[in-house]
Design a protein around this motif. Structure first.
Motif, PDB file in Angstrom:
ATOM      1  N   GLN A 123      -5.616   5.680   1.911  1.00 53.24           N
ATOM      2  CA  GLN A 123      -6.440   6.532   1.098  1.00 53.24           C
ATOM      3  C   GLN A 123      -6.172   6.183  -0.520  1.00 53.24           C
ATOM      4  OE1 GLN A 123      -5.354  10.690   2.196  1.00 53.24           O
ATOM      5  NE2 GLN A 123      -7.472  10.798   3.317  1.00 53.24           N
ATOM      6  N   ILE A 124      -5.029   5.567  -0.685  1.00 51.81           N
ATOM      7  CA  ILE A 124      -4.632   5.015  -2.098  1.00 51.81           C
ATOM      8  C   ILE A 124      -5.835   4.001  -2.495  1.00 51.81           C
ATOM      9  CG2 ILE A 124      -3.175   3.235  -1.232  1.00 51.81           C
ATOM     10  CD1 ILE A 124      -2.561   5.645  -4.547  1.00 51.81           C
ATOM     11  N   HIS A 125      -6.394   3.461  -1.365  1.00 50.35           N
ATOM     12  CA  HIS A 125      -7.384   2.393  -2.004  1.00 50.35           C
ATOM     13  C   HIS A 125      -8.675   3.097  -2.618  1.00 50.35           C
ATOM     14  CE1 HIS A 125      -5.394  -1.075  -0.428  1.00 50.35           C
ATOM     15  NE2 HIS A 125      -4.971  -0.340   0.388  1.00 50.35           N
ATOM     16  N   LEU A 126      -8.832   4.336  -2.096  1.00 49.41           N
ATOM     17  CA  LEU A 126      -9.907   5.135  -2.848  1.00 49.41           C
ATOM     18  C   LEU A 126      -9.486   5.427  -4.137  1.00 49.41           C
ATOM     19  CD1 LEU A 126     -10.726   7.340   0.225  1.00 49.41           C
ATOM     20  CD2 LEU A 126     -11.798   5.199  -0.547  1.00 49.41           C
ATOM     21  N   VAL A 127      -8.451   5.918  -4.447  1.00 42.77           N
ATOM     22  CA  VAL A 127      -7.709   6.025  -5.794  1.00 42.77           C
ATOM     23  C   VAL A 127      -8.283   4.801  -6.694  1.00 42.77           C
ATOM     24  CG1 VAL A 127      -5.691   6.218  -7.366  1.00 42.77           C
ATOM     25  CG2 VAL A 127      -6.136   7.537  -5.331  1.00 42.77           C
ATOM     26  N   GLN A 128      -7.908   3.579  -6.121  1.00 40.36           N
ATOM     27  CA  GLN A 128      -8.113   2.400  -6.861  1.00 40.36           C
ATOM     28  C   GLN A 128      -9.655   2.231  -7.087  1.00 40.36           C
ATOM     29  OE1 GLN A 128      -6.276   0.344  -8.411  1.00 40.36           O
ATOM     30  NE2 GLN A 128      -7.436  -1.236  -9.115  1.00 40.36           N
ATOM     31  N   ALA A 129     -10.361   2.640  -5.988  1.00 42.00           N
ATOM     32  CA  ALA A 129     -12.016   2.486  -6.232  1.00 42.00           C
ATOM     33  C   ALA A 129     -12.627   3.378  -7.082  1.00 42.00           C
ATOM     34  CB  ALA A 129     -12.464   2.713  -4.622  1.00 42.00           C
ATOM     35  N   ASP A 148       0.889  -1.157  -0.135  1.00 39.55           N
ATOM     36  CA  ASP A 148      -0.003  -0.185  -0.014  1.00 39.55           C
ATOM     37  C   ASP A 148       0.823   1.108  -0.151  1.00 39.55           C
ATOM     38  OD1 ASP A 148      -1.873  -1.993   0.235  1.00 39.55           O
ATOM     39  OD2 ASP A 148      -2.802  -1.186   2.024  1.00 39.55           O
ATOM     40  N   ALA A 149       2.097   1.245   0.870  1.00 36.19           N
ATOM     41  CA  ALA A 149       2.681   2.485   0.875  1.00 36.19           C
ATOM     42  C   ALA A 149       3.483   2.805  -0.264  1.00 36.19           C
ATOM     43  CB  ALA A 149       3.559   2.501   2.193  1.00 36.19           C
ATOM     44  N   GLU A 150       4.142   1.621  -0.907  1.00 42.49           N
ATOM     45  CA  GLU A 150       4.715   2.008  -2.473  1.00 42.49           C
ATOM     46  C   GLU A 150       3.801   2.307  -3.427  1.00 42.49           C
ATOM     47  OE1 GLU A 150       8.048   1.946  -2.972  1.00 42.49           O
ATOM     48  OE2 GLU A 150       7.994   2.057  -0.826  1.00 42.49           O
ATOM     49  N   ALA A 151       2.486   1.790  -3.293  1.00 43.84           N
ATOM     50  CA  ALA A 151       1.428   2.367  -4.197  1.00 43.84           C
ATOM     51  C   ALA A 151       1.300   3.711  -4.216  1.00 43.84           C
ATOM     52  CB  ALA A 151       0.125   1.396  -4.110  1.00 43.84           C
ATOM     53  N   ALA A 152       0.939   4.147  -2.821  1.00 44.75           N
ATOM     54  CA  ALA A 152       0.610   5.713  -2.803  1.00 44.75           C
ATOM     55  C   ALA A 152       1.833   6.349  -2.925  1.00 44.75           C
ATOM     56  CB  ALA A 152       0.271   5.790  -1.171  1.00 44.75           C
ATOM     57  N   ARG A 153       2.971   5.996  -2.707  1.00 48.78           N
ATOM     58  CA  ARG A 153       4.194   6.974  -3.147  1.00 48.78           C
ATOM     59  C   ARG A 153       4.313   6.901  -4.608  1.00 48.78           C
ATOM     60  NH1 ARG A 153      10.252   5.921  -0.468  1.00 48.78           N
ATOM     61  NH2 ARG A 153      11.385   7.471  -1.558  1.00 48.78           N
ATOM     62  N   ALA A 154       4.017   5.875  -5.347  1.00 48.98           N
ATOM     63  CA  ALA A 154       4.340   5.978  -6.796  1.00 48.98           C
ATOM     64  C   ALA A 154       2.973   6.966  -7.500  1.00 48.98           C
ATOM     65  CB  ALA A 154       4.031   4.437  -7.374  1.00 48.98           C
ATOM     66  N   PHE A 155       1.911   6.762  -6.856  1.00 55.97           N
ATOM     67  CA  PHE A 155       0.717   7.710  -7.451  1.00 55.97           C
ATOM     68  C   PHE A 155       0.971   9.141  -7.092  1.00 55.97           C
ATOM     69  CE2 PHE A 155      -3.013   9.878  -6.849  1.00 55.97           C
ATOM     70  CZ  PHE A 155      -3.931   9.683  -8.023  1.00 55.97           C
ATOM     71  N   LEU A 156       1.640   9.451  -5.873  1.00 51.77           N
ATOM     72  CA  LEU A 156       1.870  10.959  -5.374  1.00 51.77           C
ATOM     73  C   LEU A 156       2.883  11.354  -6.269  1.00 51.77           C
ATOM     74  CD1 LEU A 156       0.895  10.613  -1.875  1.00 51.77           C
ATOM     75  CD2 LEU A 156      -0.408  11.674  -3.662  1.00 51.77           C
ATOM     76  N   GLY A 157       4.051  10.569  -6.659  1.00 53.05           N
ATOM     77  CA  GLY A 157       5.018  10.999  -7.119  1.00 53.05           C
ATOM     78  C   GLY A 157       4.764  11.686  -8.393  1.00 53.05           C
ATOM     79  N   VAL A 158       3.683  11.512  -9.196  1.00 56.72           N
ATOM     80  CA  VAL A 158       3.175  12.118 -10.376  1.00 56.72           C
ATOM     81  C   VAL A 158       2.062  12.931 -10.141  1.00 56.72           C
ATOM     82  CG1 VAL A 158       1.906  11.640 -12.554  1.00 56.72           C
ATOM     83  CG2 VAL A 158       3.915  10.116 -11.749  1.00 56.72           C
ATOM     84  N   TRP A 159       1.001  12.726  -9.148  1.00 57.83           N
ATOM     85  CA  TRP A 159       0.038  13.417  -9.000  1.00 57.83           C
ATOM     86  C   TRP A 159      -0.062  14.160  -7.689  1.00 57.83           C
ATOM     87  CZ3 TRP A 159      -2.987  14.295 -12.968  1.00 57.83           C
ATOM     88  CH2 TRP A 159      -3.132  13.453 -13.916  1.00 57.83           C
ATOM     89  N   GLY A 160       0.468  13.899  -6.807  1.00 59.98           N
ATOM     90  CA  GLY A 160       0.529  14.597  -5.472  1.00 59.98           C
ATOM     91  C   GLY A 160       1.389  15.784  -5.312  1.00 59.98           C
ATOM     92  N   GLY A 161       2.351  16.148  -6.082  1.00 55.53           N
ATOM     93  CA  GLY A 161       3.198  17.262  -5.714  1.00 55.53           C
ATOM     94  C   GLY A 161       3.959  17.372  -4.309  1.00 55.53           C
ATOM     95  N   LEU A 162       4.100  16.077  -3.528  1.00 56.81           N
ATOM     96  CA  LEU A 162       4.523  16.048  -2.336  1.00 56.81           C
ATOM     97  C   LEU A 162       5.951  15.145  -2.250  1.00 56.81           C
ATOM     98  CD1 LEU A 162       3.711  13.231  -0.903  1.00 56.81           C
ATOM     99  CD2 LEU A 162       1.667  14.667  -0.428  1.00 56.81           C
ATOM    100  N   ASP A 163       6.997  15.484  -1.178  1.00 58.04           N
ATOM    101  CA  ASP A 163       7.950  14.665  -1.048  1.00 58.04           C
ATOM    102  C   ASP A 163       7.494  13.560  -0.087  1.00 58.04           C
ATOM    103  OD1 ASP A 163      10.344  13.354  -0.489  1.00 58.04           O
ATOM    104  OD2 ASP A 163      11.185  15.232   0.659  1.00 58.04           O
ATOM    105  N   TRP A 164       7.455  12.345  -0.331  1.00 54.12           N
ATOM    106  CA  TRP A 164       7.043  11.148   0.390  1.00 54.12           C
ATOM    107  C   TRP A 164       7.882  11.153   1.669  1.00 54.12           C
ATOM    108  CZ3 TRP A 164       3.039   7.996   0.889  1.00 54.12           C
ATOM    109  CH2 TRP A 164       2.992   6.745   1.711  1.00 54.12           C
TER     110      TRP A 164
END
Length: 256
Positions: free
Chosen positions: A168-174, A138-154
């Motif tokens: 919350q990354i599960h909500l992205v998947q949903a 889950d954490a790696e999924a969130a990190r990968a997603f936010l690296g493009v769409w989040g504009g934050l430093d994990w």
């Protein structure tokens, strides 16, 4: 009545506006924009399900995008100015297609309706996120997603912040069926064409390339549409460039 936690900022009581935030954000970030526009509109912003102070989504029917749309629509009791960012912009667009009479103006900031313009890099990213979630990463999924769409430093996030984002990354998947395959039928024939309110599509100059492609596809079908690009901004421009975003929203308010 919606169960979402709702923030209301002082403003022009004769000009209500509803602002819908992005995935993995919350309604707080509309505050500076609401303050800038207080003479022209009174902005309210809910925390979407599973975000901020709103209840979690239980993961049951209806799907997440439909659930969010129903909860947001329940906050509308008269025609208003509707503003959305990212996933929130797709919810705003879905409401406008279903009930154009409820929308006085529509401002779409970085709408992520990927079905409007599929793009290989973004598809690969979302497939990678899905694979990581299926593997329990889950954490790696969130990190990968936010690296493009989040504009934050994990790496700069606190442990509790990382844990929240990993949930919350599960909500992205949903949301993928609605955003990638348009199961919400937002793009149905004559749907966008029925929106007679002025629409403004706002993008960041440095946003992922799928965003201008989506903007092109939507603008080609909307009867009354303007487009704006904010220099030096990325996907999270309501947070990074609130003054410029507020000015653009104000221009669209004036068009209504």
């Amino acid at each position: 009545m919606s169960a979402l936690h709702l923030r209301r900022w002082p403003g022009n009581e004769d000009r209500p506006a509803l602002a819908l935030h992005c995935m993995m954000g919350n309604g707080v970030y509309w505050g500076p924009i609401a303050e800038t526009l207080r003479e022209r509109a009174r902005i309210s912003a809910p925390d979407l399900p599973g975000h901020g102070q709103s209840p979690d989504w239980e993961g049951t029917m209806p799907d997440y995008h439909t659930f969010v749309t129903r909860e947001a629509a329940a906050l509308i009791d008269r025609p208003l100015d509707l503003i959305g960012h990212s996933m929130g912009a797709t919810v705003a667009l879905r409401i406008a297609v279903a009930a154009p009479e409820a929308v006085r103006s529509l401002t779409l900031i970085e709408p992520v309706l990927f079905a409007a313009a599929p793009e290989a890099f973004n598809d690969a990213l979302l497939d990678d996120v899905a694979a990581r979630l299926a593997a329990g990463e889950d954490a790696e999924a969130a990190r990968a997603f936010l690296g493009v769409w989040g504009g934050l430093d994990w790496d700069s996030q606190t442990p509790s912040g990382k844990a929240r984002l990993a949930r919350q990354i599960h909500l992205v998947q949903a949301s993928n069926d609605a955003l990638r395959r348009d199961t919400a039928n937002i793009l149905r024939p004559d749907g966008l064409e029925a929106i007679d309110a002025p629409v403004l599509i706002v993008m960041g100059e440095d946003s992922p390339p799928v965003i201008p492609a989506i903007a092109d596809a939507l603008a080609a079908r909307l009867p009354d549409v303007g487009r704006a690009r904010v220099p030096g901004a990325g996907h999270m421009l309501p947070i990074t460039h609130p003054r410029q975003v507020a000015e653009l929203i104000g221009l669209n308010l004036d068009r209504a």
